[in-house]
Design a protein around this motif. Sequence first.
Motif, mmCIF file in Angstrom:
data_model
loop_
_atom_site.group_PDB
_atom_site.id
_atom_site.type_symbol
_atom_site.label_atom_id
_atom_site.label_comp_id
_atom_site.label_asym_id
_atom_site.label_seq_id
_atom_site.Cartn_x
_atom_site.Cartn_y
_atom_site.Cartn_z
ATOM 1 N N GLY A 9 8.158 14.017 -7.780
ATOM 2 C CA GLY A 9 7.246 14.774 -8.269
ATOM 3 C C GLY A 9 6.342 14.857 -9.677
ATOM 4 N N ALA A 10 7.215 13.461 -10.170
ATOM 5 C CA ALA A 10 6.019 12.874 -11.422
ATOM 6 C C ALA A 10 4.938 12.024 -10.770
ATOM 7 C CB ALA A 10 7.113 11.659 -11.695
ATOM 8 N N VAL A 11 4.138 11.892 -11.005
ATOM 9 C CA VAL A 11 3.081 10.761 -11.219
ATOM 10 C C VAL A 11 2.329 9.683 -11.717
ATOM 11 C CG1 VAL A 11 0.391 11.621 -11.855
ATOM 12 C CG2 VAL A 11 1.824 13.340 -11.513
ATOM 13 N N ALA A 12 2.235 8.705 -10.807
ATOM 14 C CA ALA A 12 2.153 7.665 -11.136
ATOM 15 C C ALA A 12 1.052 7.236 -11.256
ATOM 16 C CB ALA A 12 2.334 6.794 -10.156
ATOM 17 N N VAL A 13 0.389 6.164 -12.591
ATOM 18 C CA VAL A 13 -0.870 5.447 -12.902
ATOM 19 C C VAL A 13 -0.933 4.339 -12.615
ATOM 20 C CG1 VAL A 13 -1.921 5.785 -15.086
ATOM 21 C CG2 VAL A 13 -0.526 7.845 -14.966
ATOM 22 N N GLY A 14 -1.794 3.906 -11.433
ATOM 23 C CA GLY A 14 -2.113 3.200 -11.723
ATOM 24 C C GLY A 14 -2.520 2.307 -12.634
ATOM 25 N N PRO B 65 -0.934 15.736 -7.453
ATOM 26 C CA PRO B 65 -1.436 14.564 -7.902
ATOM 27 C C PRO B 65 -0.038 14.170 -7.263
ATOM 28 C CG PRO B 65 -2.198 16.112 -10.171
ATOM 29 C CD PRO B 65 -1.230 17.075 -9.228
ATOM 30 N N TRP B 66 -0.387 13.024 -6.796
ATOM 31 C CA TRP B 66 0.407 11.767 -6.439
ATOM 32 C C TRP B 66 0.493 10.391 -7.250
ATOM 33 C CZ3 TRP B 66 -0.362 6.877 -2.424
ATOM 34 C CH2 TRP B 66 1.142 6.097 -2.788
#
Length: 566
Positions: free
Chosen positions: A112-117, A196-197
Motif C-alpha cells: 500500500g505504499a507509493v513508489a516514486v520514480g 496512488p501507485w
Amino acid sequence: MPSYEQVVAQLTGPGAPFEIVTETVDGRPMKNWKNRERSMREKIRNIGLRGDQTCMVHGERRISYGELTRTVWGAAAALRDEHGLRSGDRVAILAMNSPDWLISLFGATAQGAVAVGMNGWWAPEEIEYGLTDSGSRFLVVDERLWPRVAGLAGKLPHLEKIFYVGASPPPGTVPFSELLVQSETEPAEPIDEGQPWVLLYTSGTTGRPKGCITTHRGTVSQVIGIVFASLAGALMGGSSPLAAGGGQPCNLLTTPLFHVGGLHSVVCTALTAGSKLVFLEGKFDPVKVMQTIERERVTIWGSVPTMLHRVVHHPDVAKHDLSSLVAVSFGAAPISRETLARAREVLPVKENFTNAYGLTETHGVATVNGGKDLMGRNSSIGRPLPILDMQIGDPQGRPVKDGELGEIQIYGPTVTPGYWNRPDATAETVVDGWLRTGDLGTRDEEGFFFIADRAKDMIIRGGENVYCTEIENVLADHPEIDEACVIGVPDAELGERVKAIVYRVPGSQLDADAVKRHVAARMAAFKVPELVEFTDKPLPRNPAGKLLKNVFRGTGAVPFQTDDLD
C-alpha cells in the motif's frame, strides 16, 4: 474485412472479453473494462501463476514469473517487518533499469505504499527537490547513481533509510540484498484501486517538475487498453503481434522505468501478456539493441522515434538477424515520414508498426494508430482507447467541429487525479475530470486525431500561427538532416521569427540556403526558417526522447545530468 466500429462492438459488448461498463468514480460516470484487476498487487499474484516461465532477462540474470511474485511478497514483508514501511509511505527509486528497480516498486506498493520514480538524469539538487517534494521515507539507489545522493544522507529529516543496490554498501545504507528474500504469502494490506501507485515527475522542460499521480486503476486500465488495441488491429487485417510459431513473446525494454512509456506501457503490458522482458544493459546504443534482438529473439520493441531512427539508419543494420521482430511501437515524440519509411524498408515488421500517443497524465497510451491505418494516415496519432472520451475543445472545454484546430482534451479512468501537493496545477490541468493536454490538434470525420503542436511551442509570426512540429517533420525528411528543432525567437517587427537548429548526417555539407529551399518547396513562405543554426552534436533530449527546446531558447532550468550515464 470488419470495420473498426464492428471490431470494437464485437470485443467490448456484454459478455465479450473486453466488456466495457459504466461506473461511478468520484461522483462522475466513467467507462472502464469490466474484467480488470483491482490493484497492481492482484496483477503480481496473477502473473505468478505462470510459474517457471521466463519473466525477466538482465545480462546473465534470469528470473521466472513465479520467482518474481515470491520475491515481491518477500520484499514487501521485509519492508514492513524489518524497516517499518506503512501504507501510504513514499519509497523513491533512483536506479538504472533492472529487475531490482521493479522488485522495489512492486514490493513497496504491495504493502500500500507509493513508489516514486526518480529521474535518473537529474542532478543532485533536483534529486533533493524530488525527495523533499514527495516526502519519501525510503530511497533505493544503485551504485552507479549513488554519487548523486551521497551528500544527502542524513541531510533530509524525512528520509529515514537508503537501500543500496550493488557491492560494498556505503556506511549508513542498507544492503538491498536484505530485501531479496522469497515468500509464498501475499500481503493483506487493503488497497483501493483509486489510490496512488507511482509518482512520476513530469519532464520539467520548462520549469520545476511536478509529481504526477498514477493509480492502480489507471495503470491496469491502460494496460488492458494496449492489449485490446493489439487484438483489434489484428482482427482488422493487421499482422498478428504474437511470436512466430506461437512461442512466448519477447519484449525489449529501452525506455527508462521512471518514464510512463517504459514502466506502464512496456513493462506492465509485457507482464500482463506473459512476455519475456529483456533489459538493455547500459545506455542506449543501436548496435547493442540489434545484438540483443538477435540474441534473445525479441519479438516486440516499444521505442521512441529517436531510438528507432538511429537503429534503422545504422550502417550495419543489414548485418544483424532481426527477423524475430513482429511488432514495433513508438511514441513520446513525433516520428518523421522518412524514418518510418526507412523502418519499413529494413525491419521485417511489415504492417505491424504502431504510433501511440499519451502522457504521464494518462498513464501512458491514450490513442493508437497502427497497421493499415498508419500506412494510410502516418501523421495521425489514431483513435482513442474505447474507455476514453476524447475531443478537440476550445479554452472553455466545448468541442469544436471536425477539422477545426483546438486543444486535445481527454476524459476517462486513465486520467490522473492530479499532481502531488499541487492543487493549483491540478485545477489548471484536470477540469471537471477532463485532462487539458496542452496539445493542439484536429480530428477528421472518421475519428482520427492529429497533433499540430504543443500550445506553448506555437510560434506567432506577424499574426500567423506557425507549428514547430510541422516544420520539424519536413526538415527530418531531408536525407542530409539527422535531427532538427524549430523554435521562435523574439523579433521587434514580427513578434517572433522562425529558427531551425539542424544536426546534419556525418559528412554532409548542407548549408542554410539549402535548408530554406527544402522547406520553401513544401510549405508556405511564412513557415520557412529565417534563421538556421547548425550543431555538431545530437540534439539534447530528455529521457522520454522529447527535445529540450529551452536549451536553445536559453530559458528555464535544465536539471538533467548526463555525464555519468555516457
